[in-house]
Design a protein around this motif. Sequence first.
Motif, PDB file in Angstrom:
ATOM      1  N   VAL A 262       4.273 -18.154 -88.103  1.00 31.87           N
ATOM      2  CA  VAL A 262       3.190 -17.344 -88.659  1.00 31.87           C
ATOM      3  C   VAL A 262       2.431 -16.655 -87.530  1.00 31.87           C
ATOM      4  N   ILE A 263       2.162 -17.403 -86.452  1.00 37.55           N
ATOM      5  CA  ILE A 263       1.463 -16.822 -85.300  1.00 37.55           C
ATOM      6  C   ILE A 263       2.260 -15.665 -84.724  1.00 37.55           C
ATOM      7  N   LEU A 264       3.570 -15.871 -84.555  1.00 35.91           N
ATOM      8  CA  LEU A 264       4.417 -14.816 -84.014  1.00 35.91           C
ATOM      9  C   LEU A 264       4.399 -13.578 -84.906  1.00 35.91           C
ATOM     10  N   PHE A 265       4.418 -13.794 -86.216  1.00 36.31           N
ATOM     11  CA  PHE A 265       4.467 -12.691 -87.171  1.00 36.31           C
ATOM     12  C   PHE A 265       3.170 -11.891 -87.154  1.00 36.31           C
ATOM     13  N   CYS A 266       2.056 -12.581 -86.920  1.00 38.25           N
ATOM     14  CA  CYS A 266       0.749 -11.937 -86.997  1.00 38.25           C
ATOM     15  C   CYS A 266       0.328 -11.264 -85.692  1.00 38.25           C
ATOM     16  N   LEU A 267       1.000 -11.600 -84.583  1.00 38.20           N
ATOM     17  CA  LEU A 267       0.608 -11.029 -83.290  1.00 38.20           C
ATOM     18  C   LEU A 267       0.898  -9.536 -83.240  1.00 38.20           C
ATOM     19  N   PRO A 268      -0.048  -8.724 -82.682  1.00 38.57           N
ATOM     20  CA  PRO A 268       0.286  -7.327 -82.432  1.00 38.57           C
ATOM     21  C   PRO A 268       1.359  -7.254 -81.360  1.00 38.57           C
ATOM     22  N   VAL A 269       2.289  -6.342 -81.497  1.00 36.09           N
ATOM     23  CA  VAL A 269       3.422  -6.300 -80.579  1.00 36.09           C
ATOM     24  C   VAL A 269       3.265  -5.146 -79.606  1.00 36.09           C
ATOM     25  N   PHE A 270       3.234  -5.467 -78.311  1.00 34.99           N
ATOM     26  CA  PHE A 270       3.247  -4.460 -77.263  1.00 34.99           C
ATOM     27  C   PHE A 270       4.543  -4.590 -76.469  1.00 34.99           C
ATOM     28  N   ALA A 271       4.825  -5.785 -75.977  1.00 31.32           N
ATOM     29  CA  ALA A 271       6.058  -6.021 -75.236  1.00 31.32           C
ATOM     30  C   ALA A 271       7.181  -6.360 -76.209  1.00 31.32           C
ATOM     31  N   LEU A 272       8.379  -6.407 -75.680  1.00 31.51           N
ATOM     32  CA  LEU A 272       9.535  -6.814 -76.463  1.00 31.51           C
ATOM     33  C   LEU A 272       9.866  -8.254 -76.101  1.00 31.51           C
ATOM     34  N   MET A 273       9.746  -9.153 -77.056  1.00 33.33           N
ATOM     35  CA  MET A 273      10.114 -10.545 -76.819  1.00 33.33           C
ATOM     36  C   MET A 273      11.528 -10.746 -77.347  1.00 33.33           C
ATOM     37  N   CYS A 274      12.438 -11.159 -76.476  1.00 31.58           N
ATOM     38  CA  CYS A 274      13.834 -11.224 -76.879  1.00 31.58           C
ATOM     39  C   CYS A 274      14.093 -12.418 -77.787  1.00 31.58           C
ATOM     40  N   ALA A 275      15.206 -12.340 -78.505  1.00 30.72           N
ATOM     41  CA  ALA A 275      15.541 -13.362 -79.494  1.00 30.72           C
ATOM     42  C   ALA A 275      15.738 -14.735 -78.853  1.00 30.72           C
ATOM     43  N   ASP A 276      16.289 -14.760 -77.640  1.00 28.17           N
ATOM     44  CA  ASP A 276      16.533 -16.041 -76.977  1.00 28.17           C
ATOM     45  C   ASP A 276      15.243 -16.814 -76.745  1.00 28.17           C
ATOM     46  N   VAL A 277      14.235 -16.122 -76.214  1.00 28.32           N
ATOM     47  CA  VAL A 277      12.997 -16.832 -75.902  1.00 28.32           C
ATOM     48  C   VAL A 277      12.274 -17.247 -77.182  1.00 28.32           C
ATOM     49  N   ILE A 278      12.378 -16.457 -78.226  1.00 31.29           N
ATOM     50  CA  ILE A 278      11.777 -16.837 -79.515  1.00 31.29           C
ATOM     51  C   ILE A 278      12.443 -18.107 -80.047  1.00 31.29           C
TER      52      ILE A 278
ATOM     53  N   GLU B  48      -0.102  -4.796 -72.763  1.00 28.49           N
ATOM     54  CA  GLU B  48       0.424  -3.436 -72.885  1.00 28.49           C
ATOM     55  C   GLU B  48       1.207  -2.960 -71.660  1.00 28.49           C
ATOM     56  N   ASP B  49       1.035  -3.615 -70.509  1.00 24.09           N
ATOM     57  CA  ASP B  49       1.757  -3.196 -69.308  1.00 24.09           C
ATOM     58  C   ASP B  49       3.152  -3.809 -69.197  1.00 24.09           C
ATOM     59  N   ILE B  50       3.464  -4.755 -70.076  1.00 19.74           N
ATOM     60  CA  ILE B  50       4.733  -5.481 -69.983  1.00 19.74           C
ATOM     61  C   ILE B  50       5.767  -4.869 -70.918  1.00 19.74           C
ATOM     62  N   TYR B  51       6.947  -4.604 -70.355  1.00 19.02           N
ATOM     63  CA  TYR B  51       8.043  -4.027 -71.140  1.00 19.02           C
ATOM     64  C   TYR B  51       8.689  -5.084 -72.020  1.00 19.02           C
ATOM     65  N   TYR B  52       9.092  -6.212 -71.411  1.00 20.87           N
ATOM     66  CA  TYR B  52       9.657  -7.293 -72.214  1.00 20.87           C
ATOM     67  C   TYR B  52       9.488  -8.645 -71.531  1.00 20.87           C
ATOM     68  N   VAL B  53       9.547  -9.689 -72.363  1.00 22.96           N
ATOM     69  CA  VAL B  53       9.564 -11.078 -71.911  1.00 22.96           C
ATOM     70  C   VAL B  53      10.873 -11.683 -72.399  1.00 22.96           C
ATOM     71  N   ASP B  54      11.630 -12.276 -71.480  1.00 20.56           N
ATOM     72  CA  ASP B  54      12.977 -12.728 -71.808  1.00 20.56           C
ATOM     73  C   ASP B  54      13.190 -14.147 -71.289  1.00 20.56           C
ATOM     74  N   TYR B  55      14.037 -14.887 -71.953  1.00 22.81           N
ATOM     75  CA  TYR B  55      14.446 -16.210 -71.479  1.00 22.81           C
ATOM     76  C   TYR B  55      15.322 -16.018 -70.251  1.00 22.81           C
TER      77      TYR B  55
END
Length: 304
Positions: free
Chosen positions: A16-32, A131-138
């Motif tokens: 629920v927290i993940l769904f409600c967060l505003p998205v700026f960076a791209l969080m990859c499926a692996d880290v999720i 907003e400065d981060i492109y993506y966060v990845d595992y």
Amino acid sequence: MDEPKGGMMRKISFLVILFCLPVFALMCADVIAVMSSRDADDLIPVDIVFNAQMDIHELESAVQGLSRSEKRVTVARLLEEFSREHQYEVLGYLHEMEQQGKVQHVRTFWINNAIYCEATIDVIQALDVHEDIYYVDYDLKHMELEKPQHQAAVPDRTREIAWGVLKVRADQVWPLGYTGDGIVVGVIDTGVNYNHVDLASHMWEDPNYPNHGWNFEYNTDDPMDILGHGTHCAGSVASDGTAGSQCGVAPEAQIMALRVRTQADTLAENQIWAAMEFVVSPPLSPANGGDLISMSLGYWYTWN
């Protein structure tokens, strides 16, 4: 057995927290996926890559007329300055979280304006909305391991030049002086057997790195290959035929050995970035870098 209600509720709340967060960076499926299976205080290895990347034309302009060595040193310096400026705010946050035990092993990279660290779920979530981060990845990437379908043929020791070298016609340019002489090739792989008779006489030399490179897997100065793959690749680049078969396309090139983690079906991407930086500008000998990077690595990005 049914999952305890507490554990189920924790996962539901997390999603629920993940769904409600505003998205700026791209969080990859692996880290999720990893976050959904970890406890709140677990430290997860992640790569943080920033949106800002230095303009290639600006770099090209800055190195006009410089020697190869001077170009490498200048590019490394400019990229370091660029990354330091753009990472300042996020680094401050990570160091603050480090004091709270929520982050450890922070490492910055200038080659692609990125940061590696191990962080808790709430820290990763905070980074994801920056907003400065492109993506966060595992950081740990799954490798596809190919199994040989047929038994390897016995080498023909009477053959002076290997078929692959002949196929690309490398032997036809050797008489013209294109033998790799004066060129340093950084081989990023499982390490290199720097004592191999085909390579020993032309390994990269530097007094600060007595074993011809660096081991990023264990952070030591010994990149000896214990698996064989990296040595094979180094041989394809620069084997000089001492053992009986000429299989290197550039037999007079020097090999710089960079060993990275390639085990348990995964590799660590941050170590590859560190190895790339080393080739361009070795920390203890910035002006004694390499000219080329050779990698025989393959892995999946689940977010494609």
